[in-house]
Design a protein around this motif. Structure first.
Motif, mmCIF file in Angstrom:
data_model
loop_
_atom_site.group_PDB
_atom_site.id
_atom_site.type_symbol
_atom_site.label_atom_id
_atom_site.label_comp_id
_atom_site.label_asym_id
_atom_site.label_seq_id
_atom_site.Cartn_x
_atom_site.Cartn_y
_atom_site.Cartn_z
ATOM 1 N N VAL A 118 29.481 -19.191 95.898
ATOM 2 C CA VAL A 118 28.054 -18.995 96.162
ATOM 3 C C VAL A 118 27.203 -19.578 95.037
ATOM 4 O O VAL A 118 26.269 -20.354 95.282
ATOM 5 C CB VAL A 118 27.725 -17.494 96.344
ATOM 6 N N SER A 119 27.521 -19.219 93.798
ATOM 7 C CA SER A 119 26.679 -19.660 92.674
ATOM 8 C C SER A 119 26.733 -21.171 92.482
ATOM 9 O O SER A 119 25.743 -21.792 92.081
ATOM 10 C CB SER A 119 27.089 -18.935 91.390
ATOM 11 N N LEU A 120 27.892 -21.778 92.775
ATOM 12 C CA LEU A 120 28.016 -23.231 92.609
ATOM 13 C C LEU A 120 27.237 -23.985 93.680
ATOM 14 O O LEU A 120 26.454 -24.895 93.368
ATOM 15 C CB LEU A 120 29.493 -23.644 92.649
ATOM 16 N N MET A 121 27.392 -23.612 94.964
ATOM 17 C CA MET A 121 26.670 -24.313 96.025
ATOM 18 C C MET A 121 25.170 -24.022 95.973
ATOM 19 O O MET A 121 24.360 -24.851 96.395
ATOM 20 C CB MET A 121 27.237 -23.937 97.396
ATOM 21 N N SER A 122 24.803 -22.853 95.421
ATOM 22 C CA SER A 122 23.383 -22.527 95.253
ATOM 23 C C SER A 122 22.734 -23.418 94.201
ATOM 24 O O SER A 122 21.511 -23.562 94.163
ATOM 25 C CB SER A 122 23.215 -21.061 94.842
ATOM 26 N N TYR A 123 23.548 -24.021 93.362
ATOM 27 C CA TYR A 123 23.076 -24.988 92.367
ATOM 28 C C TYR A 123 23.174 -26.415 92.901
ATOM 29 O O TYR A 123 22.225 -27.203 92.794
ATOM 30 C CB TYR A 123 23.900 -24.846 91.079
ATOM 31 N N GLU A 124 24.325 -26.747 93.479
ATOM 32 C CA GLU A 124 24.568 -28.126 93.899
ATOM 33 C C GLU A 124 23.643 -28.564 95.037
ATOM 34 O O GLU A 124 23.202 -29.720 95.082
ATOM 35 C CB GLU A 124 26.033 -28.298 94.325
ATOM 36 N N THR A 125 23.345 -27.662 95.961
ATOM 37 C CA THR A 125 22.524 -28.054 97.114
ATOM 38 C C THR A 125 21.090 -28.407 96.705
ATOM 39 O O THR A 125 20.598 -29.484 97.060
ATOM 40 C CB THR A 125 22.548 -26.973 98.209
ATOM 41 N N PRO A 126 20.386 -27.567 95.942
ATOM 42 C CA PRO A 126 19.052 -27.991 95.499
ATOM 43 C C PRO A 126 19.079 -29.208 94.577
ATOM 44 O O PRO A 126 18.158 -30.033 94.605
ATOM 45 C CB PRO A 126 18.491 -26.764 94.786
ATOM 46 N N ARG A 127 20.130 -29.331 93.765
ATOM 47 C CA ARG A 127 20.241 -30.516 92.905
ATOM 48 C C ARG A 127 20.306 -31.774 93.763
ATOM 49 O O ARG A 127 19.666 -32.785 93.466
ATOM 50 C CB ARG A 127 21.490 -30.401 92.022
ATOM 51 N N MET A 128 21.070 -31.714 94.858
ATOM 52 C CA MET A 128 21.175 -32.848 95.767
ATOM 53 C C MET A 128 19.825 -33.181 96.397
ATOM 54 O O MET A 128 19.400 -34.339 96.446
ATOM 55 C CB MET A 128 22.211 -32.527 96.855
ATOM 56 N N VAL A 129 19.127 -32.146 96.882
ATOM 57 C CA VAL A 129 17.822 -32.373 97.514
ATOM 58 C C VAL A 129 16.830 -32.951 96.501
ATOM 59 O O VAL A 129 16.093 -33.896 96.796
ATOM 60 C CB VAL A 129 17.275 -31.056 98.112
ATOM 61 N N ASN A 130 16.836 -32.398 95.302
ATOM 62 C CA ASN A 130 15.941 -32.852 94.243
ATOM 63 C C ASN A 130 16.175 -34.326 93.909
ATOM 64 O O ASN A 130 15.230 -35.107 93.741
ATOM 65 C CB ASN A 130 16.141 -31.986 92.999
ATOM 66 N N SER A 131 17.437 -34.709 93.827
ATOM 67 C CA SER A 131 17.768 -36.095 93.473
ATOM 68 C C SER A 131 17.490 -37.066 94.613
ATOM 69 O O SER A 131 17.437 -38.278 94.404
ATOM 70 C CB SER A 131 19.231 -36.195 93.034
ATOM 71 N N ASN A 132 17.287 -36.527 95.836
ATOM 72 C CA ASN A 132 16.984 -37.371 96.993
ATOM 73 C C ASN A 132 15.513 -37.310 97.392
ATOM 74 O O ASN A 132 15.161 -37.628 98.537
ATOM 75 C CB ASN A 132 17.875 -36.985 98.177
ATOM 76 N N GLY A 133 14.678 -36.893 96.461
ATOM 77 C CA GLY A 133 13.231 -36.968 96.691
ATOM 78 C C GLY A 133 12.613 -35.779 97.381
ATOM 79 O O GLY A 133 11.422 -35.794 97.715
ATOM 80 N N GLY A 134 13.399 -34.707 97.605
ATOM 81 C CA GLY A 134 12.829 -33.509 98.203
ATOM 82 C C GLY A 134 12.114 -32.648 97.175
ATOM 83 O O GLY A 134 12.337 -32.773 95.973
ATOM 84 N N GLN A 135 11.239 -31.771 97.655
ATOM 85 C CA GLN A 135 10.580 -30.787 96.794
ATOM 86 C C GLN A 135 11.299 -29.455 96.963
ATOM 87 O O GLN A 135 11.563 -29.040 98.091
ATOM 88 C CB GLN A 135 9.111 -30.630 97.173
ATOM 89 N N ILE A 136 11.615 -28.802 95.856
ATOM 90 C CA ILE A 136 12.406 -27.576 95.966
ATOM 91 C C ILE A 136 11.767 -26.426 95.186
ATOM 92 O O ILE A 136 11.017 -26.626 94.237
ATOM 93 C CB ILE A 136 13.855 -27.776 95.468
#
Length: 269
Positions: free
Chosen positions: A22-40
């Motif tokens: 849980v803690s790892l995917m809760s970090y990796e998923t927003p990191r991915m969105v952030n690096s792809n131009g999303g706002q988080i």
């Protein structure tokens, strides 16, 4: 993901708590969105075992100060923020002295679930929604991770159903393998129904096990991600019986493209 607004609401998050699924995917998923131009925006509880000094948490006075009513009791809401080093990602922490000061997350030293975990989950769900309202930030997607965050889909669709800020928000629920044994407090249904949510719509929470909590979360979500290889069969059957988009398990090493495609083609279509 360019320009899309995604709100991440999680029970646990590295580097603030130990690494698990849980803690790892809760970090990796927003990191991915952030690096792809999303706002988080990321929200998690401010458990007492999070080192505020090391992680440089500080209170946001303009967001703190309101009281949330939990089972007819006024509970002060405190909002703190910190930034994840290197990633330039800000995290909002939902805090309250009564619910989150203790130096543990979900259980005591003997491994027993805290008796007020149901109230903590209600407070967390309402605290996130009220803070996002104060921020006046309208997310395209709300992505929920972990059982402490699992009441958020229910509250968004029932308690906040008339809130225009969330009118077009889609809820994605990541479902993980079973993370606690036993049940939360049996009066959980009464405490939720106090907020005007009919008891018959949450009848399964008469026995608030992990599986039943997540079943309710699935019922009120728009899409589901199977985030573990080992999902309880009872829960997997419940998900299969829903006519909702479901993303099968993808290992963390390969998740980025799968999650981005799922957001774009299934959730936001």
């Amino acid at each position: 993901m360019n320009g899309k607004k995604i709100l991440f609401v999680s029970s646990e998050l590295v580097p603030y708590l130990p690494e698990n699924e849980v803690s790892l995917m809760s970090y990796e998923t927003p990191r991915m969105v952030n690096s792809n131009g999303g706002q988080i925006r990321i929200f998690m509880p401010r458990y007492g075992n999070i080192n505020e000094r090391r992680h440089q948490l500080h209170e946001v006075i303009r967001l703190s100060g309101m009281n949330l009513v939990i089972n007819d009791m006024d509970m002060p809401l405190i909002i703190k923020v910190a930034s994840i080093p290197k990633e330039r990602i800000q995290v909002y922490f939902i805090d309250n002295e009564e619910y989150f000061k203790r130096k543990a997350t979900f259980t005591d030293k003997q491994g027993n679930l805290f008796p007020d975990n149901d109230q903590r989950a209600i407070f967390f769900a309402k605290g996130v929604m009220e803070t996002v309202k104060k921020l006046n930030w309208s997310p395209d997607i709300i992505h929920v991770h972990g059982w402490m965050a699992s009441l958020l889909p229910l509250y968004l669709k029932k308690y906040y159903s008339d809130e225009p800020l969330f009118a077009d928000s889609k809820i994605v629920l990541s479902v993980y393998g079973k993370t606690f044994e036993g049940s939360l407090d049996k009066d959980m249904v009464k405490r939720i129904s106090f907020d005007g949510i009919p008891e018959e719509e949450i009848a399964s929470l008469g026995d608030p096990t992990y599986n039943n909590l997540l079943k309710v979360a699935v019922d009120y979500s728009d899409a589901v991600i199977l985030a573990s290889e080992d999902i309880p069969a009872e829960l997997e059957d419940h998900i299969t019986n829903q006519e909702k988009p479901v993303l099968s398990y993808v290992p963390v090493q390969e998740f980025e493209e799968a999650y981005a495609n799922f957001y774009n083609t299934e959730v936001l279509k």
